[in-house]
Design an enzyme around this catalytic site. Structure first.
Site, short mmCIF file in Angstrom:
data_model
loop_
_atom_site.label_atom_id
_atom_site.label_comp_id
_atom_site.label_asym_id
_atom_site.label_seq_id
_atom_site.Cartn_x
_atom_site.Cartn_y
_atom_site.Cartn_z
N HIS A 25 109.25 59.05 -37.51
CA HIS A 25 110.37 59.78 -36.64
C HIS A 25 111.47 60.39 -36.95
O HIS A 25 111.94 59.91 -38.11
CB HIS A 25 110.51 58.74 -35.44
CG HIS A 25 111.11 59.26 -34.25
ND1 HIS A 25 110.46 60.23 -33.57
CD2 HIS A 25 112.37 59.09 -33.51
CE1 HIS A 25 111.27 60.58 -32.48
NE2 HIS A 25 112.49 59.92 -32.47
N ASN A 83 115.82 63.62 -29.21
CA ASN A 83 114.80 63.69 -29.84
C ASN A 83 113.65 64.00 -28.98
O ASN A 83 113.65 63.51 -27.80
CB ASN A 83 114.50 62.54 -30.66
CG ASN A 83 114.64 61.18 -29.90
OD1 ASN A 83 114.07 60.20 -30.10
ND2 ASN A 83 115.19 61.30 -28.77
N CYS A 90 108.37 65.28 -32.97
CA CYS A 90 109.62 65.05 -33.23
C CYS A 90 110.33 66.04 -34.23
O CYS A 90 111.38 66.68 -34.28
CB CYS A 90 110.11 63.56 -33.76
SG CYS A 90 108.84 63.34 -35.01
#
Length: 251
Positions: free
Chosen positions: A212, A224, A166
């Site tokens: 994240h 993402n 990510c």
């Protein structure tokens, strides 16, 4: 002479009377015997009679009865309330999935539209992180959207071809516009200027926490690199972030 006759008559009368008495006495005794001793024709019953119409009640069970060994298999069924609850839950789940798919399609369409309208001041290639262009929210979202469904997720990766995680994805995208980001999602959650809520977020903002990070694409969606089974994709913010997050504006 008269006296003798008188005595004879008396004796005869006594004799007749005696014979009559001897005859009537046995008759009386017989009648008395038959009448008194034969007053009941049936023997006396001391036991209480049972009610012949009463229902028979028995708790005795024959031990050798064949039905004792029979196993009854009764199917388990669900009540109407349970069936309705399951049906409603399935409908709600299908509605959520349909809404997420529609939002993702809308975000993808918006990204393609922004790609056609975006005109960077200098040309740049997508295979380098050192090219600098004038950054704008629409350009960032458009550039990030071209990797959706193409670039895989690889933990620790930073490449659109071999895979990225990510923070490797967001670092790569913003480097294309000359913006340097830290390597981890937790560090990226502290850069730029904080945005108060998702309602105030703009496309191109970072949404990040300690585990994240993604790029806000608008309409409650984020682009993402999520996980190996999903890769790089548009997903709802609530799906990508199960806990709290920080919204950071870096442009």
């Amino acid at each position: 002479m008269k006296t003798i006759r008188k005595h004879i008559v008396i004796l005869a009368a006594v004799a007749v009377a005696g014979s009559l008495l001897s005859f009537t006495a046995p008759m009386a005794n017989a009648a008395d015997k038959d009448g008194v001793t034969s007053s009941r024709s049936f023997p006396k019953i001391n036991k209480t009679k049972k009610d012949l119409l009463a229902e028979s009640k028995s708790v005795d069970v024959e031990s050798d009865s064949s039905w004792l060994s029979t196993t009854m298999s009764v199917p388990k069924t669900k009540s109407s309330a349970e069936q309705q609850a399951e049906a409603q839950a399935a409908q709600e789940q299908a509605a959520r999935e349909q809404a997420a798919a529609a939002a993702a399609a809308q975000a993808s369409a918006a990204s393609r539209s922004q790609t056609r309208s975006a005109t960077p001041s200098t040309s740049a290639t997508t295979n380098t992180t050192t090219t600098t262009v004038n950054a704008s929210s629409s350009a960032v979202v458009s550039y990030a959207g071209q990797f959706v469904g193409v670039s895989p997720y690889v933990y620790g990766g930073t490449s659109p071809t071999s895979g990225w995680d990510c923070s490797g994805f967001t670092q790569y995208v913003f480097a294309h516009f000359g913006i340097s980001l830290p390597r981890t999602s937790g560090a990226q959650a502290t850069v730029g200027t904080a945005v108060g809520s998702l309602a105030d977020a703009q496309p191109g903002d970072l949404i990040a926490n300690s585990t994240h990070v993604g790029i806000y694409a608008g309409n409650g969606m984020v682009v993402n690199a999520l996980k190996p089974s999903v890769g790089t994709a548009y997903t709802p913010v609530q799906y990508a972030f199960s806990g709290g997050y920080s919204i950071r504006r870096v442009m």
